[in-house]
Motif scaffolding. Sequence first.
Motif, mmCIF file in Angstrom:
data_model
loop_
_atom_site.group_PDB
_atom_site.id
_atom_site.type_symbol
_atom_site.label_atom_id
_atom_site.label_comp_id
_atom_site.label_asym_id
_atom_site.label_seq_id
_atom_site.Cartn_x
_atom_site.Cartn_y
_atom_site.Cartn_z
ATOM 1 N N GLU A 91 0.826 -1.212 0.000
ATOM 2 C CA GLU A 91 0.000 0.000 0.000
ATOM 3 C C GLU A 91 0.859 1.260 0.000
ATOM 4 O O GLU A 91 0.481 2.268 -0.581
ATOM 5 C CB GLU A 91 -0.975 -0.040 1.188
ATOM 6 N N GLU A 454 -9.315 -4.921 12.257
ATOM 7 C CA GLU A 454 -7.937 -5.164 12.676
ATOM 8 C C GLU A 454 -7.149 -5.649 11.476
ATOM 9 O O GLU A 454 -7.617 -6.473 10.713
ATOM 10 C CB GLU A 454 -7.928 -6.191 13.823
ATOM 11 N N ARG A 455 -5.960 -5.126 11.330
ATOM 12 C CA ARG A 455 -5.131 -5.427 10.152
ATOM 13 C C ARG A 455 -4.855 -6.917 9.991
ATOM 14 O O ARG A 455 -4.661 -7.624 10.966
ATOM 15 C CB ARG A 455 -3.771 -4.726 10.275
ATOM 16 N N THR A 456 -4.795 -7.345 8.737
ATOM 17 C CA THR A 456 -4.498 -8.745 8.418
ATOM 18 C C THR A 456 -3.203 -8.809 7.605
ATOM 19 O O THR A 456 -2.572 -7.787 7.357
ATOM 20 C CB THR A 456 -5.630 -9.355 7.578
ATOM 21 N N GLY A 461 2.227 -4.205 6.954
ATOM 22 C CA GLY A 461 1.716 -3.487 8.121
ATOM 23 C C GLY A 461 1.641 -4.421 9.316
ATOM 24 O O GLY A 461 1.871 -5.621 9.198
ATOM 25 N N VAL A 463 -0.021 -6.680 11.831
ATOM 26 C CA VAL A 463 -1.244 -7.470 11.933
ATOM 27 C C VAL A 463 -1.894 -7.234 13.302
ATOM 28 O O VAL A 463 -1.207 -7.196 14.322
ATOM 29 C CB VAL A 463 -0.927 -8.972 11.707
ATOM 30 N N GLU A 465 -3.503 -4.477 14.383
ATOM 31 C CA GLU A 465 -3.731 -3.056 14.664
ATOM 32 C C GLU A 465 -5.086 -2.611 14.082
ATOM 33 O O GLU A 465 -5.399 -2.954 12.943
ATOM 34 C CB GLU A 465 -2.601 -2.327 13.947
ATOM 35 N N ARG A 467 -7.654 -0.335 12.264
ATOM 36 C CA ARG A 467 -7.671 0.839 11.384
ATOM 37 C C ARG A 467 -9.056 0.969 10.755
ATOM 38 O O ARG A 467 -9.741 -0.015 10.509
ATOM 39 C CB ARG A 467 -6.584 0.782 10.308
ATOM 40 N N ASP A 469 -11.409 1.330 7.780
ATOM 41 C CA ASP A 469 -11.282 0.867 6.396
ATOM 42 C C ASP A 469 -12.633 1.084 5.710
ATOM 43 O O ASP A 469 -13.395 0.148 5.489
ATOM 44 C CB ASP A 469 -10.854 -0.605 6.367
#
Length: 616
Positions: A91, A454-456, A461, A463, A465, A467, A469
């Motif tokens: 990203e 939550e980040r995957t 990035g 994982v 955290e 954010r 979206d």
Amino acid sequence: MAIIDQPLRESAATRAASAPESADPRIVAWVERLALHATPDEVVWCDGSQPERARLIRDMVDTGTIVPLDSERRPGSYLARSNPDDVARVESRTFICSEKEEDAGPTNNWVPPAAMRETLHGLFRGAMRGRTMYVVPFAMGPVGGALTRYGVEVTDSPYVVVSMGTMTRMGAEALAQIGPDTEWVKCAHTVGAPLSPGEADVAWPCSTTKYISHFPESREVWSYGSAYGGNAILAKKAFALRIASAIGQDEGWLAAHMLLLKVTNPRGRVFHVAAAFPSACGKTNFAMLQPTIPGWTVETLGDDIAWIAPGPDGRLRAINPEAGFFGVAPGTGRSTNPVAMDTLEHDVVFTNVALTDDGDVWWEGVTDEPPTHLIDWTGQDWTPDADRPAAHPNSRFTVSAAQCPTISDDWDDPAGVTLDAIIFGGRRATNVPLVSEARSWEHGVFMGATLASERTAAAEGTVGELRRDPFAMLPFCGVHMADHWRLWLEVGAKAEAAGGAPAIFQVNWFRKGADGKFLWPGFGENIHALAWMLDRIEGRAEGVDSPFGRVPAAGEIDYAAADVSDAQWAALFGLDQAALTAEADDAARFLDSYGAKVPDEVREQLAVMREAIDEL
Ligand code: GTP
Ligand code: SPV
Ligand code: MN
């Protein structure tokens, strides 16, 4: 250098000139220019035929890009191992190069188009030396369909060509549709690893320099340095979401990161549902749901992208513009997603999963216990005592949608399907209830706009955290995000005026208890939430008010049938006033970060939510 380059350039230009008769001269001219600049050894126009695919596969086996799997266990299937630094979308290296910065918005990496063109011009010069440049014409949507769009990807990666062959309607038929008046999207891709004469190739060529650049106004994508997934299969996220969201702004339709499914209830009523969950948050699984409640049937139309447009009757219709699934392997198993397991029995390209000693594939979750020995995704020996996963967390399968046993008859209907419901969902350990219904289209747009997860591992990035979206489109919106929300409001208002917009819902399969475990069993049991949503549409369920909209009333969902206790059920809908106030504050800051373009309707919904939280 010039002496070596000269004959190559000539041969490339000659081949480009010998394009298929049906090729639009604009495409031929574009390909010729690119070939002269990137100096591939040869140019090959792809027709999308089986022999062509077989040839590409044979070449990739020879160069070690893919390994054939055991032909008894997994007929027609292959394993690719990527460079360990090229395993997911990047990203931070993805750019939206609109003429005006305000058209890209604060959450896209914006670079002025002229500056990016200069950078790319430098990078693409000679970038395909020693390689073949493939010209890949493709359709997004059924060839000839009303919502269908066309593109041409030029790439020096045979892996990308084969992937495009699965993920799109690729080849001669698509090319023949591009006439002098057809708008087509230019997609230029190179792995950015030119070969000197005599230099041996590597299994997965790529570059440490990466640029995934989009020019929304001129409908172009230029991708340099990666061969992985959304970075390189440009029909997918680059075209069908980023460029399409810009086209949609001009034409009044919606590009959505959504699965599409058809569900039939025990009374035989059919519904079509689109659902947006961020990357690696359950779209493929939900699209292939096997209901645990007797009498319900779910069929699959798409697992990642939907294009939604007003139909002739004014109601919203949707198509899946893709032709295949590029799905997450880890977590896919008989107990979680049997339909995917059936889909994956033959003719699959797996990337970055582990290889078994008997020539089959393995990943975390496909069986409870790993085999005693594997070759892991990096090509190393692996045993169960290793403290690293055998398959990369973002390892994937590429497979044709047509071979999915639950694929719906109307999945490739050129007219699309009329949408009854739209669902938003993310991974939320706290706060967000299992299921709720928006009070109105505006409230639904607010749900989409403030979606968080939550980040995957689907992108670089940290994982886990949290954010925001919005619309599961943060990495995929080719326009200012608040303009995207405005368009959703407008399209919904028009559909309502014309006889009905879909109902909007929010779900969360990922809420956790104090023990850190998921409170909800998920997968096939998600039918309980889906059935409630459709019962609401039919007026068979009432629900009760909450700050998140209507939630199921007591007795409306038989959660005991899903093996969920009363305490777990209560926790799935638990409302903690302090935590929700913090959530609303965070949403307010988030909306502010988009500045003046945020529609008033979206801000008003936050105020309504705050009032409800204050009253708890
Ligand atoms: P992209 O292809 O990245 O857009 O992902 P996706 O949204 O299609 O996600 P997918 O269905 O592949 O699921 C990603 C991961 O979430 C897998 O490991 C699944 O096993 C897991 N998952 C999916 N649905 C559920 C669910 O209902 N509950 C739980 N606990 N996990 C789920
Ligand atoms: C996603 O990350 O949402 C995907 C995979 O579907 S990719 O095609 O790489 O974007
Ligand atoms: Mn996706």
